[in-house]
Design a protein around this motif. Structure first.
Motif, PDB file in Angstrom:
ATOM      1  N   PHE A 143       8.775 -12.489 -11.312  1.00  0.00           N
ATOM      2  CA  PHE A 143       8.530 -12.174 -10.121  1.00  0.00           C
ATOM      3  C   PHE A 143       6.879 -11.679 -10.056  1.00  0.00           C
ATOM      4  CE2 PHE A 143      12.988 -11.028 -10.855  1.00  0.00           C
ATOM      5  CZ  PHE A 143      13.271 -11.485  -9.546  1.00  0.00           C
ATOM      6  N   PRO A 144       6.560 -11.525  -8.583  1.00  0.00           N
ATOM      7  CA  PRO A 144       5.018 -10.929  -8.643  1.00  0.00           C
ATOM      8  C   PRO A 144       5.053  -9.564  -9.001  1.00  0.00           C
ATOM      9  CG  PRO A 144       5.923 -11.968  -6.485  1.00  0.00           C
ATOM     10  CD  PRO A 144       6.911 -11.844  -7.261  1.00  0.00           C
ATOM     11  N   LYS A 145       4.058  -9.509 -10.008  1.00  0.00           N
ATOM     12  CA  LYS A 145       4.176  -8.223 -11.019  1.00  0.00           C
ATOM     13  C   LYS A 145       3.944  -7.052 -10.282  1.00  0.00           C
ATOM     14  CE  LYS A 145       4.904 -10.372 -14.699  1.00  0.00           C
ATOM     15  NZ  LYS A 145       6.176 -10.238 -15.249  1.00  0.00           N
ATOM     16  N   ASN A 180       0.778  -1.286  -0.070  1.00  0.00           N
ATOM     17  CA  ASN A 180      -0.233   0.010  -0.104  1.00  0.00           C
ATOM     18  C   ASN A 180       0.808   1.142  -0.031  1.00  0.00           C
ATOM     19  OD1 ASN A 180      -2.401  -1.450   0.204  1.00  0.00           O
ATOM     20  ND2 ASN A 180      -2.494  -1.574   2.242  1.00  0.00           N
ATOM     21  N   ASN A 181       1.889   1.211   0.618  1.00  0.00           N
ATOM     22  CA  ASN A 181       2.703   2.329   0.888  1.00  0.00           C
ATOM     23  C   ASN A 181       4.150   2.379   0.310  1.00  0.00           C
ATOM     24  OD1 ASN A 181       0.609   3.732   2.317  1.00  0.00           O
ATOM     25  ND2 ASN A 181       1.419   2.360   4.142  1.00  0.00           N
ATOM     26  N   VAL A 207      17.448  -5.604  -2.539  1.00  0.00           N
ATOM     27  CA  VAL A 207      16.049  -6.102  -3.033  1.00  0.00           C
ATOM     28  C   VAL A 207      15.626  -5.509  -4.170  1.00  0.00           C
ATOM     29  CG1 VAL A 207      13.526  -5.544  -2.251  1.00  0.00           C
ATOM     30  CG2 VAL A 207      15.435  -6.133  -0.751  1.00  0.00           C
ATOM     31  N   ILE A 208      16.163  -4.056  -4.542  1.00  0.00           N
ATOM     32  CA  ILE A 208      15.987  -3.400  -5.956  1.00  0.00           C
ATOM     33  C   ILE A 208      16.537  -4.295  -7.038  1.00  0.00           C
ATOM     34  CG2 ILE A 208      16.198  -1.439  -7.301  1.00  0.00           C
ATOM     35  CD1 ILE A 208      15.883   0.190  -4.678  1.00  0.00           C
ATOM     36  N   VAL A 244       6.010  -1.920  -7.092  1.00  0.00           N
ATOM     37  CA  VAL A 244       6.302  -1.039  -5.915  1.00  0.00           C
ATOM     38  C   VAL A 244       7.605  -1.065  -5.560  1.00  0.00           C
ATOM     39  CG1 VAL A 244       5.828  -0.975  -3.607  1.00  0.00           C
ATOM     40  CG2 VAL A 244       3.991  -1.730  -5.064  1.00  0.00           C
ATOM     41  N   ILE A 245       8.330  -1.867  -5.770  1.00  0.00           N
ATOM     42  CA  ILE A 245       9.972  -1.870  -5.588  1.00  0.00           C
ATOM     43  C   ILE A 245      10.746  -1.159  -6.314  1.00  0.00           C
ATOM     44  CG2 ILE A 245      11.794  -3.390  -5.140  1.00  0.00           C
ATOM     45  CD1 ILE A 245      10.221  -5.525  -3.635  1.00  0.00           C
TER      46      ILE A 245
END
Length: 344
Positions: free
Chosen positions: A124-126, A98-99, A109-110, A131-132
């Motif tokens: 990856f989860p789209k 959400n944020n 992670v990026i 978000v990332i």
């Protein structure tokens, strides 16, 4: 060999994870053994030692959130980095989804979601990837195809300037693979000399009062060092250490890092003020990329920080002007310290 390793292992007991028997909970957190001990030390280093159970639980949740990826080095470390980041900042999966557009995620992670560690089966989860990565575009090819050719001769000259001596082939290859780690190594050698000549207990724990050790600095040349006494701490945090070197009395003034001479408190970021950019993890400022008065765009890189080898790039949350920069490159920071203040 068994007897040898039984004795040697005792030298490193301070670094043990405390796991002396198989753990059935591995079926819950699915953490590789090497990652377990590494992540536990990281958690202690960033002040989360008392929340280790939360970190283990979060590791499992992050793994599910990432799509149950194959966890080997370095992908297992990325899951651990995210778990530490979320526990440190009291984030949930819902907070990320959400944020997440306002959150500066760890660089590891990026890079994972950009595809620099490869592509997981099925992708990856789209939504999480969007978000990332925010405005970044993921790669679609094998990461190795994007690597630039290395000029080893040029690298040798660069390293020669860095070291002040002629580097070996081993030095050049190491520098090519791990430039930052090797530079840190060169700085240690430059400051303290070749500390590899010390025996393991002395290197890890120091000498006891009255202890005498032998240090072979080269074939046929041995130094005999005896610790006599350690002076009281001075107002500036230094101590005088008295010792004997080959029977001759010597003394040296050292900085005792455990002695706090002057406590300097830093400003804390107001979490409710979007103009305040605060530290999300305790660590060090690697590089400040902006200065007071500079105009920046949303997503522009402002600063690079590091916590236990986990680098994070701080980005501008909105387009505006840098009102003030409160830290410098190389400065130690704690969670919540105010790093940068912006104006819209």
């Amino acid at each position: 060999m068994t007897n040898y390793w039984e004795d040697v292992r005792k030298y490193y007991e301070d670094f043990e994870s405390g796991m002396v028997a198989p753990h059935a909970e591995v079926y819950q957190h699915e953490m590789p053994g090497g990652q377990y001990s590494n992540l536990q030390q990281q958690a202690k280093a960033v002040g989360l030692g008392s929340r280790w159970d939360e970190v283990k639980s979060m590791y499992s949740r992050v793994n599910d959130m990432f799509g149950d990826i194959v966890k080997v080095t370095p992908s297992s470390k990325v899951v651990g980095d995210m778990a530490l980041f979320m526990v440190q900042n009291d984030l949930t999966e819902e907070d990320i989804h959400n944020n997440g557009m306002k959150i500066d995620f760890p660089d590891s992670v990026i890079e994972l979601f950009e595809g620099y560690l490869g592509q997981p089966h099925g992708g990856f989860p789209k939504e999480l990837q969007k978000v990332i990565l925010k405005d970044r575009k993921p790669i679609t090819v094998r990461p190795g195809e994007l690597l630039k050719e290395i000029d080893l001769l040029g690298l040798r000259e660069e390293l020669k300037s860095e070291m002040g001596t002629e580097p070996t082939e081993h030095d050049v290859i190491t520098y090519a693979l791990y430039p930052k780690v090797f530079k840190d190594y060169v700085q240690i050698i430059s400051k303290f000399g070749d500390i590899s000549v010390l025996d393991t207990p002395t290197f890890l724990h120091g000498m006891r009062l009255g202890e005498e050790i032998e240090i072979e600095i080269e074939t046929g040349k041995t130094l005999i060092v005896k610790l006599i006494s350690i002076g009281q701490p001075q107002p500036d945090g230094t101590r005088i250490v008295y010792f004997e070197l080959n029977g001759q009395p010597r003394e040296v003034i050292i900085k005792d890092e455990s002695v706090k001479s002057t406590v300097q408190s830093k400003l804390k970021a107001d979490s409710k003020n979007e103009a305040h950019i605060g530290a999300t993890m305790p660590g060090t400022v690697l590089k400040v990329l902006v200065e007071k008065g500079k105009s920046v765009s949303k997503g522009e890189h402002l600063m690079i920080t590091e916590a236990m080898k986990m680098e994070t790039t701080v980005q501008a949350p909105f387009t505006g002007t840098i009102k003030n920069v409160y830290v410098e490159s190389g400065e130690a920071i704690q969670t919540g310290d105010l790093l940068i203040e912006m104006d819209k």
